[in-house]
Design an enzyme around this catalytic site. Sequence first.
Site, mmCIF file in Angstrom:
data_model
loop_
_atom_site.group_PDB
_atom_site.id
_atom_site.type_symbol
_atom_site.label_atom_id
_atom_site.label_comp_id
_atom_site.label_asym_id
_atom_site.label_seq_id
_atom_site.Cartn_x
_atom_site.Cartn_y
_atom_site.Cartn_z
ATOM 1 N N HIS A 45 26.713 -30.894 -5.289
ATOM 2 C CA HIS A 45 27.072 -29.486 -5.498
ATOM 3 C C HIS A 45 28.573 -29.234 -5.332
ATOM 4 C CE1 HIS A 45 22.900 -28.450 -5.783
ATOM 5 N NE2 HIS A 45 22.633 -28.751 -4.527
ATOM 6 N N ASP A 64 14.262 -34.397 -2.219
ATOM 7 C CA ASP A 64 13.763 -33.038 -1.995
ATOM 8 C C ASP A 64 12.859 -32.576 -3.139
ATOM 9 O OD1 ASP A 64 15.949 -32.938 -3.681
ATOM 10 O OD2 ASP A 64 17.122 -31.555 -2.431
ATOM 11 N N HIS A 93 17.527 -29.999 -6.970
ATOM 12 C CA HIS A 93 18.551 -29.003 -7.317
ATOM 13 C C HIS A 93 19.427 -29.515 -8.458
ATOM 14 C CE1 HIS A 93 17.663 -28.226 -2.966
ATOM 15 N NE2 HIS A 93 17.653 -26.987 -3.403
ATOM 16 N N ASP A 144 17.694 -35.067 -8.151
ATOM 17 C CA ASP A 144 17.480 -34.175 -7.012
ATOM 18 C C ASP A 144 16.741 -32.927 -7.527
ATOM 19 O OD1 ASP A 144 19.027 -33.711 -4.081
ATOM 20 O OD2 ASP A 144 18.544 -31.839 -5.128
HETATM 21 ZN ZN LIG Z 1 18.791 -30.988 -3.360
#
Ligand SMILES: [Zn+2]
Length: 355
Positions: free
Chosen positions: A169, A298, A211, A209
Amino acid sequence: MQAFFSQDQLLHDPQQFMRLGRISKPTDLASRAHALQAALAGFGIETHEPADAGRAPLEKVHARHYLDYLESAYERWRALAQTGLEPGIEVLPNLSAYHGAQPGHQRPPCPSSSIVAQTGYYIGDLACPLGAHSWRSILRSAHSAAAAAQALCDGQRLAYALCRPSGHHAYHDRAGGFCYVNNSATAAQHLVDGLDPARRSRVAVLDVDVHHGDGTQNIFYTRDDVLTISTHAATDNYYPFYVGYAEETGHGAGVGCNLNLPLAHGSGNPAFFAALATALQRLRDFRPDALVLAMGFDTYKDDPLGVFALDMAAYSHIGQQLRLLGLPLVIVQEGGYLVEALQPGLSALLDGLGA
Ligand SMILES: [Zn+2]
């Protein structure tokens, strides 16, 4: 397989994480790294301390003024006390700079010299506290990624970077979502420059991931030598919210070199496998010289921050598919917050890869 990790990566000890208007317990625990090391040990793999390369590998993908900020922020924050102010225990923003820039535009250094203003400028959300030892962990985490990439430059076919804190990120000049420096991008750039001394190599980053890998997308968005692909939970109602949509395909020379594959919340193995197949076809078409896998666990069904329903078989499937792809591979650790799932998750991935 060679694996890289520095004990200094355990020093980062975040105390606060603002979630839904509430100060919550941070989920990026040091125990995550111990669980991942236990998985490696099960395959007889010891982690090596990465070479200390200073800031050089990071400066290839991040703005120097941003790294200057990260490196000095904690000391400058604490020094506010000498001016009669009462700074908190960690560096955290209490304001937010407006980011209206177009793709490909690089922000100038923060116009204000105030540590408070700069924190609002460079720290994108309230999941990125900086404590006394955070910078050292951030730097060494990136060194682990660079060292794993260097292992490929030295002729290895598979290497693992146990990165903590995570990185995907982190933008060119902005922290976000527990990430400060982009480890996957650092590894990818290291491969572009070093895989073949006679030319720049073509590299792909596959981010699995839960995200969206928004920072990695941001860093390579205008380039045609690094393909970025992300499978992730649809972001219209999930972090990072503002990006991660299918229509984001790149800008300028990078048009066609970014592929987002958002999936419905609740997706299990079948939907994920279908997206992975699409990603792998795009990868083959790009014909990269090497691959960086931005690996998050995750996506696991019981992850406290996740919204997917994958089981352990998914991780061995990812490993098997990448083994079939046959490219030199660097695995860079990203998220995964159910500590008990990390050892079986990484073990399943390595099993699928035939490590
Ligand atoms: Zn993540």
